[in-house]
Scaffold this active site. Structure first.
Site, PDB file in Angstrom:
ATOM      1  N   ARG A 117      -6.715  12.069  13.579  1.00  0.00           N
ATOM      2  CA  ARG A 117      -5.078  12.200  13.803  1.00  0.00           C
ATOM      3  C   ARG A 117      -4.614  13.651  13.793  1.00  0.00           C
ATOM      4  O   ARG A 117      -5.250  14.573  13.202  1.00  0.00           O
ATOM      5  CB  ARG A 117      -4.580  11.619  12.518  1.00  0.00           C
ATOM      6  CG  ARG A 117      -5.106   9.913  12.471  1.00  0.00           C
ATOM      7  CD  ARG A 117      -3.986   9.433  11.285  1.00  0.00           C
ATOM      8  NE  ARG A 117      -4.573   8.053  11.000  1.00  0.00           N
ATOM      9  CZ  ARG A 117      -4.003   7.043  10.028  1.00  0.00           C
ATOM     10  NH1 ARG A 117      -2.649   7.724   9.843  1.00  0.00           N
ATOM     11  NH2 ARG A 117      -4.390   6.238   9.480  1.00  0.00           N
ATOM     12  N   GLY A 124      -4.659   8.031   5.631  1.00  0.00           N
ATOM     13  CA  GLY A 124      -3.278   9.048   6.226  1.00  0.00           C
ATOM     14  C   GLY A 124      -2.598   9.404   5.163  1.00  0.00           C
ATOM     15  O   GLY A 124      -2.142  10.812   5.098  1.00  0.00           O
ATOM     16  N   LYS A 165       0.925  -1.299  -0.070  1.00  0.00           N
ATOM     17  CA  LYS A 165      -0.083  -0.095  -0.076  1.00  0.00           C
ATOM     18  C   LYS A 165       0.794   1.223  -0.177  1.00  0.00           C
ATOM     19  O   LYS A 165       0.411   2.044  -0.596  1.00  0.00           O
ATOM     20  CB  LYS A 165      -0.967   0.097   1.389  1.00  0.00           C
ATOM     21  CG  LYS A 165      -1.745   1.152   1.438  1.00  0.00           C
ATOM     22  CD  LYS A 165      -2.403   1.492   2.855  1.00  0.00           C
ATOM     23  CE  LYS A 165      -0.976   1.955   3.908  1.00  0.00           C
ATOM     24  NZ  LYS A 165      -1.414   2.436   5.088  1.00  0.00           N
ATOM     25  N   SER A 166       1.977   1.269   0.729  1.00  0.00           N
ATOM     26  CA  SER A 166       2.875   2.326   0.800  1.00  0.00           C
ATOM     27  C   SER A 166       3.349   2.690  -0.529  1.00  0.00           C
ATOM     28  O   SER A 166       3.461   3.821  -1.085  1.00  0.00           O
ATOM     29  CB  SER A 166       4.061   2.225   2.103  1.00  0.00           C
ATOM     30  OG  SER A 166       3.408   1.856   3.227  1.00  0.00           O
ATOM     31  N   ASP A 207       3.990  -0.221  12.518  1.00  0.00           N
ATOM     32  CA  ASP A 207       2.857  -1.018  11.997  1.00  0.00           C
ATOM     33  C   ASP A 207       2.829  -2.597  12.533  1.00  0.00           C
ATOM     34  O   ASP A 207       2.260  -3.256  12.441  1.00  0.00           O
ATOM     35  CB  ASP A 207       2.751  -1.027  10.578  1.00  0.00           C
ATOM     36  CG  ASP A 207       1.987   0.143  10.098  1.00  0.00           C
ATOM     37  OD1 ASP A 207       1.398   0.810  10.909  1.00  0.00           O
ATOM     38  OD2 ASP A 207       2.119   0.596   8.665  1.00  0.00           O
TER      39      ASP A 207
END
Length: 424
Positions: free
Chosen positions: A124, A93, A22-23, A313
């Site tokens: 956040r 995010g 995903k990153s 994570d």
């Protein structure tokens, strides 16, 4: 609200293919938005976070087409990005943070654009980043009680700015945009945390021909960014996701198992690949191949003290591993794990205690001692990583467990329950 029911597993066996990171994927989608022409990404896999990034980029002028395993993205390029009235970034995010400076590269930056997001993202902290952006020419005005939605206008300008190091996304967002403005910039970051994510951003930019010089002195990371750079259309293969793989690696280490995890490369910049070396140090039996990792359980695992600042994570997964390690695990320097989808120090402490674990929550630490876990009703806190880590705990608990808010796994890993079921 979806509830996941889990029975203890006697043996795990099989081969699983990890989804793309995903990153990497979100960064690649936003870079495709900044590169004029047709870029391609493969393999095609859209978690909720990646879909949020794609929807946001499309609102700014990106066109998409998918054929088989390839996602084709056509962009008008810098200076031609659209100016819709409003965009919604969901609970991603990365997307929410990264898109703010990109809005300063639009064609009509004098036209105010409203940025809204999901309820989870609104919790956040983001004020420190807004303050930094205001020093670089953006006008960001809050339209709500909880900051969001924002109204954004103004052009992003070169300059010298200092950003908070607690959230690495602030740094990556500026590195992703400042090379494309007129003039040179300097970004200083005190006590940068989650460094592998910044290294990932720098690696992707370097591969696309963007030059950024960095140095670190006395806890201050400084990035020297040349302006007026550009990127051309590109093709990129997204590597498999080590964060997703962590649950299968942990389950394989804790239970009698023979698991092969495909799609992973130890050559990329994902910080969560560090779990491989952690498990090896704990005594797990791993077989490292070119694009796959095999694991055989269940070996006796030894305890460690782990500075997990760079791998927030993995904190939920490590907490579960600690319950079965001789001597337990002591996780330190992990206050940044409190500002994710939920406070993960709290979510894991509450749930593992409910399962019978001996766990102590500190301000920026967790002490987990060897424990016998029993099945019970668990609260997932609407956090994908909490839910998936608790699933691993439930697999080795005595009795059946249930986890609520299980739909949250769709944020990054919608095939998680299917793949876990496929190995037993």
């Amino acid at each position: 609200m979806t509830q996941l029911n889990i029975k203890p597993a006697a043996h795990l066996k099989g081969t699983v293919l990890m989804p793309p990171s995903k990153s990497y994927g979100v960064r690649a989608i936003l870079l495709a938005l900044l590169a004029k022409g047709e870029s391609t990404l493969s393999p095609l896999f859209l978690s909720e976070d990646m879909q949020s990034a794609l929807n946001t980029a499309k609102a700014l002028g990106l066109c998409e087409e998918s054929k088989g395993e390839v996602l084709t993205l056509q962009s008008p390029g810098l200076g031609e990005l659209a100016s819709p009235k409003q965009i919604h970034t969901g609970n991603s995010g990365i997307t929410t943070t990264f898109i703010l400076p990109i809005l300063g590269l639009r064609k009509n930056t004098n036209i105010p654009l409203v940025v809204d997001c999901g309820e989870q993202m609104k919790k956040r902290p983001i004020r420190p980043f807004i303050q930094a952006l205001s020093q670089l020419g953006l006008t960001v005005e809050s339209l709500g009680e909880d900051l969001f939605p924002f109204q954004v206008s103004g052009s992003l300008k070169a300059g010298e700015v200092e950003v908070q190091g607690e959230n690495s996304q602030y740094t990556s967002a500026l590195l992703l945009t400042l090379p494309f403005v007129k003039g040179n910039s300097i970004v200083r970051v005190k006590s940068l945390k989650e460094k592998p994510y910044v290294e990932m951003t720098l690696s992707l930019l370097k591969d696309l021909g963007v030059s950024i010089h960095s140095e670190e002195k006395v806890g201050i990371s400084t990035f020297y960014i040349q302006g007026d750079q550009q990127i051309n259309k590109f093709s990129l293969n997204i590597p498999g996701d080590f964060s997703s793989a962590s649950y299968f690696l942990a389950a394989g280490a804790l239970l009698p198992s023979e698991i092969t995890i495909q799609g992973l490369s130890l050559d990329d910049y994902q910080g969560d690949k560090r779990l491989i070396s952690i498990l090896q140090e704990m005594g797990a039996e791993l077989i490292i191949q070119k694009n796959a990792i095999g694991i055989k359980g269940c070996k006796s695992l030894k305890g460690l003290t782990i500075d997990a600042n760079d791998i927030p994570d993995l904190v939920p997964t490590l907490a579960v591993l600690g319950t079965q390690a001789e001597g337990g695990l002591y996780l330190i320097n992990i206050s940044n794990a409190r500002i994710k989808e939920t406070d993960r120090l709290h979510s894991m402490t509450v749930n593992l205690k409910k399962m019978g674990a001996d766990i102590v929550e500190g301000k920026d630490s967790l002490i987990i001692k060897p424990s016998t876990l029993h099945g019970t009703s668990l609260h997932g806190f609407d956090d994908h990583r909490t839910v998936m880590a608790l699933t691993v705990a439930a697999l080795m608990a005595e009795g059946t467990s249930s986890i609520d808010t299980a739909e949250s796994v769709n944020k990054t890993f919608p095939t998680f329950t299917h793949l876990m079921s496929s190995i037993g």
